[in-house]
Enzyme design. Sequence first.
Site, PDB file in Angstrom:
ATOM      1  N   GLU A 262       0.761  -1.525  -0.045  1.00 45.33           N
ATOM      2  CA  GLU A 262      -0.028  -0.248  -0.155  1.00 45.33           C
ATOM      3  C   GLU A 262       0.656   1.278   0.232  1.00 45.33           C
ATOM      4  OE1 GLU A 262      -1.115   3.351   1.620  1.00 45.33           O
ATOM      5  OE2 GLU A 262      -2.158   2.378   2.884  1.00 45.33           O
TER       6      GLU A 262
ATOM      7  N   CYS B  74      -2.026   7.832   5.192  1.00 44.24           N
ATOM      8  CA  CYS B  74      -2.011   7.216   3.740  1.00 44.24           C
ATOM      9  C   CYS B  74      -3.132   8.407   2.476  1.00 44.24           C
ATOM     10  CB  CYS B  74      -2.331   6.140   3.595  1.00 44.24           C
ATOM     11  SG  CYS B  74      -1.451   5.089   4.574  1.00 44.24           S
TER      12      CYS B  74
END
Lengths: 532, 532
Positions: A266, A303
Amino acid sequence: MTHIDGFNYIGTVVCKSGEARFQAVNPQTGQALPTEFFSATLEETDLAMTKAQKAFLQLKKILPAQKARFLEEIAHQIEALGEPLIERAHQETALPTGRLIGERGRTCNQLRMFANLVREGSWVEANIDTAQPERQPLPKPDIRKILVPIGPVVVFGASNFPLAFSTAGGDTASALAAGNPVVVKAHNAHPGTAELVAKAILKAVEICEMPEGTFSMVHDSGYTVGKLLVTHPLTKAVAFTGSLAGGKALFDLANQRPEPIPVFAEMGSINPVFLLEEALAKRAETMGQQYAQSVTLGTGQFCTNPGLLIGVKGAHLNTFIASFSQTLHDIAPSSMLTPQIQKNYQAHLEKALHQNGIDVIASASGTSNPQKSEAQPVIASTEAKVFLNNPTLHEEVFGPYTLLIQCNDTTEMQQVADALQGQLTVTVMAEAEELGETQQTLVTTLEEKTGRLIFNGVPTGVEVCPSMHHGGPYPATTDSRFTSVGTSAIKRFARPLSFQNTPEAILPEALRNQNTQDIWRLVNGEWSKENI
Amino acid sequence: MTHIDGFNYIGTVVCKSGEARFQAVNPQTGQALPTEFFSATLEETDLAMTKAQKAFLQLKKILPAQKARFLEEIAHQIEALGEPLIERAHQETALPTGRLIGERGRTCNQLRMFANLVREGSWVEANIDTAQPERQPLPKPDIRKILVPIGPVVVFGASNFPLAFSTAGGDTASALAAGNPVVVKAHNAHPGTAELVAKAILKAVEICEMPEGTFSMVHDSGYTVGKLLVTHPLTKAVAFTGSLAGGKALFDLANQRPEPIPVFAEMGSINPVFLLEEALAKRAETMGQQYAQSVTLGTGQFCTNPGLLIGVKGAHLNTFIASFSQTLHDIAPSSMLTPQIQKNYQAHLEKALHQNGIDVIASASGTSNPQKSEAQPVIASTEAKVFLNNPTLHEEVFGPYTLLIQCNDTTEMQQVADALQGQLTVTVMAEAEELGETQQTLVTTLEEKTGRLIFNGVPTGVEVCPSMHHGGPYPATTDSRFTSVGTSAIKRFARPLSFQNTPEAILPEALRNQNTQDIWRLVNGEWSKENI
């Protein structure tokens, strides 16, 4: 148990034979924290994987109830670490203790969520098609399919979630839940936090009588140990949360192995936010405040931080800008996770701001102190044309920065949408009435670009639940089909195995005629909890 | 419609602008078949992908019922091609017409199976967690998740299944079922068969009013067009069935793209068969016959062909050998799919037989005629030690060949199991009583090596059903988590998308409060067909 000794924890063996050592640094002071950590050696890394493989074969015999208890015991042991864990994590990451307490709660909740998933049991997707010996022209065999663990998993700790995406984070929890042993490469920014959590896991291994080698943790200040783990022949999958450069390097390494293995990386994204006309007309001021908060939350180190705002020029957008700027003005600069991350932020920010056609709109009024790794919150602005013609502006600037694209009209807004790369999230701020036919193309386009589409909210804050997809098309992740948050994260570390005409005694319990685990099974095409 | 013109079929456009042409060859005669086929040009390849992308956005608006009708119409149109399809396929592949009729049935059944799956609708894994606005410390948002199509899919036709794994085979059917457009690179060994089937699909596109570009088919005698398709920026996934070299090349190419994409390559395997003691004692003779048939079925050109037999030396194994050899003796050599495949078989066979310690046990008595692309069925034998020390013997020899490993004891048998690479199938021939504790380690080991574990059967013959997993650890496939046969094959071409706080009108129908499609949904953690 809360003493930190700096060793590598490989199953029950404590390893400290390496010559290379390093110390954690307190980002708020720039000073090294006391303990010296031993980078793992080649032999120690190999030992971790060998033990993991041995444990893997034994783990297959362990029943779901015991696995569930093990996950719960890890949560319990982490909680038992108490204040020293939060304190150390705070020293190593500069994250506020309130946030760290919340993150510890999330970490333990995740472990308990996977415990429940494993105990309930249906996640294995048991699938049974019974035999039809009389079928013409050929008899149909008995076939039964189930998800089985993939093998030893290497997990890389993430800098921005020292608990929830690190040693006992979602990757470790889901890999263990699926029945795999885990070797964690501790993040070198918070090795003490990693060690404390590793010891909690190993205590749980002992208490729950899990096989030795079910869990190991190794240190390294650089990339050597990570590379050794990813290229080790016994490693079957890798989980990573971090930068595009880091994730892509691991992905390439894993694909170049004689036996390629999956890397679930990710790698963040810029999480664009589309500010539609009616929403701006009705709530530009609130939205400005809301987004100034979201951009700077956790010093912009999520993120899902909104790094791109897109609106059509006009009075309402100006109101949004004014409100955003005013809120930003009052936000105090705060410390980033490491001195290096602060330096990177500074460098990427300067690079972004030095592109042609970029104007700084506002900044926090307080001055950030680089000695304390503090980051200056900034919002800049540009024209759609500038964004469309400059790939640099599509890159993430990790930190409290966002770029507002001021479009001349909705056509330009659509062009910006078309030009986006894959994202973890895309947000649309809109009133219900403006989401009809006229915006259908925009929404359809955005669906293609993201793993999660949010309406009238902020992307920061990732709910942990079955319906969460924390993933997205490349470069947000290396595999858009899998999530790193929520119960589905377990699917990354399992693979289907079919059994044909297999005697009951050999079949996994979930596939036997008696449905003793009371799980949902697809039996001859119908979902059922019945016995066969 | 059964005339063959040799053109590329790109949506509704017939393309023949290329200079390169090629002809199919009848493997039974070595003679070129009449029609000249046009290799697609760079522009034509690009056109196919551009049309696919355009169709993709339109396909999202098409309801499941229409998609299901489309898949059924393809099946109907393939059946409507009648005898000429079978005849052409026979000329191009030398496969017996009986087998081809069966394969056509399987192809149409697969299309109808996916039609049913799409019409029923639960395959999208709808997952709903409703909001909890009052939750402390933070409100829980409404999150709903669903599988969405991944984008344009490139399918490579397979030489060994001109119908069931080619133009309208399982890959195409599952990719279309998931809602993706498909561009097929026709296999150059059966371009006429591919064209006939492509026209059937395009007829169905027209009848069912599917978007233009939903399907295209391009030709090439070499690798250029395939490379262009895999590296085209609009391609989102690739499906391939064939050799390890071919599949791995596509996998590497796809991973080296600026945006890496998944390649689902099924690359065959040697499908080991373990002959346990008691089974040999009771039925060595039958097993010998059974396996001589399985090894030579379809001239040994199945992905699941048993290329490795493992037993412990002794009288019973000798009985098996005698029975196998006698059956093999009477099997007439038959033509392979192409002259080149026959040459490759000959070369790989010679390479295998020239390794140290390999003895030919038996061969078919008839002499194969290379002019007719005929392959000589052969069984060879070796010691476990020889196999363990020679990686060449672990490689697939595509054709009617198998290697018997004669072990000194069960310890050696276990060593052979330990040394195996990833396989599509592993088979165990055993009596129930010998599968207890003593063989538990063997079975546990074999589970790690394969995608399908078969007891007391032959691996040739892959049932098409939900519980089938036709896949396996590398090098059997490039992704052990996915199957290319059965309903789960659809999961390769879809990815999850979460919707957060999304207005009903924007939500996909499957995620709305009213469960109008009457599908199974995971609602707040419970499986349900209820409305919200």
